[in-house]
Write an enzyme that holds these catalytic residues in place. Structure first.
Site, PDB file in Angstrom:
ATOM      1  N   ARG A 118       0.848  -1.200   0.000  1.00  0.00           N
ATOM      2  CA  ARG A 118       0.000   0.000   0.000  1.00  0.00           C
ATOM      3  C   ARG A 118       0.879   1.243   0.000  1.00  0.00           C
ATOM      4  O   ARG A 118       1.988   1.227   0.506  1.00  0.00           O
ATOM      5  CB  ARG A 118      -0.885   0.009   1.250  1.00  0.00           C
ATOM      6  CG  ARG A 118      -1.898  -1.127   1.245  1.00  0.00           C
ATOM      7  CD  ARG A 118      -3.106  -0.805   2.080  1.00  0.00           C
ATOM      8  NE  ARG A 118      -2.786  -0.441   3.456  1.00  0.00           N
ATOM      9  CZ  ARG A 118      -3.613   0.261   4.228  1.00  0.00           C
ATOM     10  NH1 ARG A 118      -4.772   0.673   3.757  1.00  0.00           N
ATOM     11  NH2 ARG A 118      -3.285   0.546   5.480  1.00  0.00           N
ATOM     12  N   LYS A 188       4.582 -11.125   9.317  1.00  0.00           N
ATOM     13  CA  LYS A 188       3.747 -10.933   8.124  1.00  0.00           C
ATOM     14  C   LYS A 188       4.037 -12.036   7.101  1.00  0.00           C
ATOM     15  O   LYS A 188       5.166 -12.235   6.674  1.00  0.00           O
ATOM     16  CB  LYS A 188       4.027  -9.548   7.548  1.00  0.00           C
ATOM     17  CG  LYS A 188       3.076  -9.130   6.463  1.00  0.00           C
ATOM     18  CD  LYS A 188       3.059  -7.623   6.308  1.00  0.00           C
ATOM     19  CE  LYS A 188       2.401  -7.232   4.994  1.00  0.00           C
ATOM     20  NZ  LYS A 188       2.224  -5.796   4.853  1.00  0.00           N
ATOM     21  N   ARG A 322      -1.766  -0.949  14.273  1.00  0.00           N
ATOM     22  CA  ARG A 322      -0.585  -1.538  14.911  1.00  0.00           C
ATOM     23  C   ARG A 322      -0.946  -2.065  16.292  1.00  0.00           C
ATOM     24  O   ARG A 322      -1.743  -1.447  17.003  1.00  0.00           O
ATOM     25  CB  ARG A 322       0.528  -0.488  15.095  1.00  0.00           C
ATOM     26  CG  ARG A 322       1.079   0.074  13.790  1.00  0.00           C
ATOM     27  CD  ARG A 322       1.988  -0.943  13.086  1.00  0.00           C
ATOM     28  NE  ARG A 322       2.473  -0.431  11.819  1.00  0.00           N
ATOM     29  CZ  ARG A 322       1.877  -0.572  10.635  1.00  0.00           C
ATOM     30  NH1 ARG A 322       0.739  -1.238  10.558  1.00  0.00           N
ATOM     31  NH2 ARG A 322       2.405  -0.089   9.548  1.00  0.00           N
TER      32      ARG A 322
END
Ligand code: ATP
Ligand code: BTN
Length: 329
Positions: A118, A188, A322
């Site tokens: 992004r 991730k 977050r």
């Protein structure tokens, strides 16, 4: 011809120019020209005088035949491409959208030179170890009808990995696939990049890009400024063609349902896979931060945050979620 050369080189062993030429029926000079092309595409080829050429390691290349054998739903797409190297599969599908407005297409790449997350952030995309693909999917009802789409796509990836025995995969609003349990918790594993083209109030085309790490080595990790991992590092399965075919099959199922019914029917399942559910989080907005307890998403896919001033809903966009530790509150 590049593909034929790569299939021989995929074993990670040395092959001389002569041998490569003999196997695919071209001259040594023609082999050399092809190898130059591959190098120009940034494919990591080693050449050693007297030994020949090789890839740094053995790889399993994506192949249309293997994908189909593993259940890839080729009939869903007007075209399916597998490229050795691209700038970005999303860019390739955005280009496709300019010439082809009303059909579905899919494109995989073995590596991306300018893979994107992004807001232009880099997506690390090494050769033939992970999955990078984008789907071009027409939507007839305009931009409003795609609210929650990145969440639906994440769910398709999570369903697929769970079906393939990869447990402990969670979703982070709005576009991340994370490890949700064990020592790698929070790392991730993948990401989704959705881009739009066409008429935002009517018929538009959506490009849905998926990056999924199957095998990240230390060199890759050094380029990523947050905790990341791959399925291999979690001890999972590693047949790239099988993983790709299965993810795309689930993606098509979810997209077809989403086109008809939107996100609402997926809300409950998404919330039960929310990696941050009931955890303290902060939301980074363009010029402020807000803390709260993550309460999953509503039927539109908006983040629900329990804050000091009550429950608040947030749209995806210029916001980043977050985790926060106790000390930070
Ligand atoms: P946000 O919550 O705003 O989406 P993000 O850090 O997840 O934040 P993205 O734009 O979604 O940002 O993803 C890009 C980021 O992902 C990069 O800045 C980098 O930190 C990380 N990244 C890049 N390549 C990989 C990869 N192959 N695997 C895992 N993470 C990666
Ligand atoms: C993110 O986490 O921000 C999204 C990452 C999306 C990466 C995939 S890889 C295939 C497609 N091509 C790109 O350039 N990006 C997406």
């Amino acid at each position: 011809m590049n593909q034929a050369l790569m299939e021989i080189l995929a074993d990670g062993k040395f092959h001389s120019g002569e041998e490569l030429g003999a196997q695919i029926g071209i001259s040594r000079a023609a082999v050399w020209k092809q190898l130059q092309k591959l190098e120009g595409m940034n494919i990591p080829l080693h050449s050693v005088k007297g030994k020949g050429y090789r890839l740094p390691e053995a790889v399993e290349l994506l192949s249309f035949d293997k994908l189909v054998a593993k259940g890839f739903p080729s009939q869903q797409f007007a075209s399916s491409a597998i490229e050795l190297s691209l700038d970005s599969t999303n860019d390739a599908m955005m280009r496709k959208a300019e010439e082809n407005h009303d059909q579905r297409h899919i494109c995989f790449a073995e590596m991306q030179v300018s893979g994107r997350g992004r807001r232009g952030r880099q997506w690390v995309s090494p050769f033939a170890r992970n999955l990078y693909f984008s789907v071009l999917w027409p939507f007839s009802q305009g931009i409003a009808a795609i609210q929650g789409l990145s969440l639906a796509v994440g769910l398709a990836v999570q369903r697929s990995l769970s079906e393939q025995g990869v447990q402990g995969v969670g979703l982070k609003w709005p576009n991340d696939i994370l490890v949700s349990a064990g020592v790698a918790r929070g790392a991730k594993l993948g990401g989704i990049l959705i881009e739009l083209t066409g008429d935002v109030s009517d018929a538009c085309q959506v490009v849905i890009g998926v990056g999924l790490n199957l095998d990240l080595n230390n060199q890759d990790l050094a380029k990523i400024d947050q905790s990341a991992t791959g399925i291999k590092q979690l001890g999972g399965v590693l047949d790239r063609n099988a993983v790709a075919a299965n993810v795309v099959r689930h993606l098509c199922e979810v997209l077809k349902q989403f086109s008809l019914q939107g996100f609402a029917p997926l809300q409950e399942e998404w919330n039960s896979n929310d990696a941050f559910k009931d955890s303290p989080v902060k939301l980074i907005l363009p010029s402020s931060e807000i803390q709260g307890i993550c309460k999953g998403v509503n039927e539109k896919g908006e983040l629900q945050l329990e804050t000091e001033s009550g429950m608040q809903s947030f749209n995806a966009g210029e916001v980043s979620l977050r985790a926060i530790s106790q000390g930070e509150t």
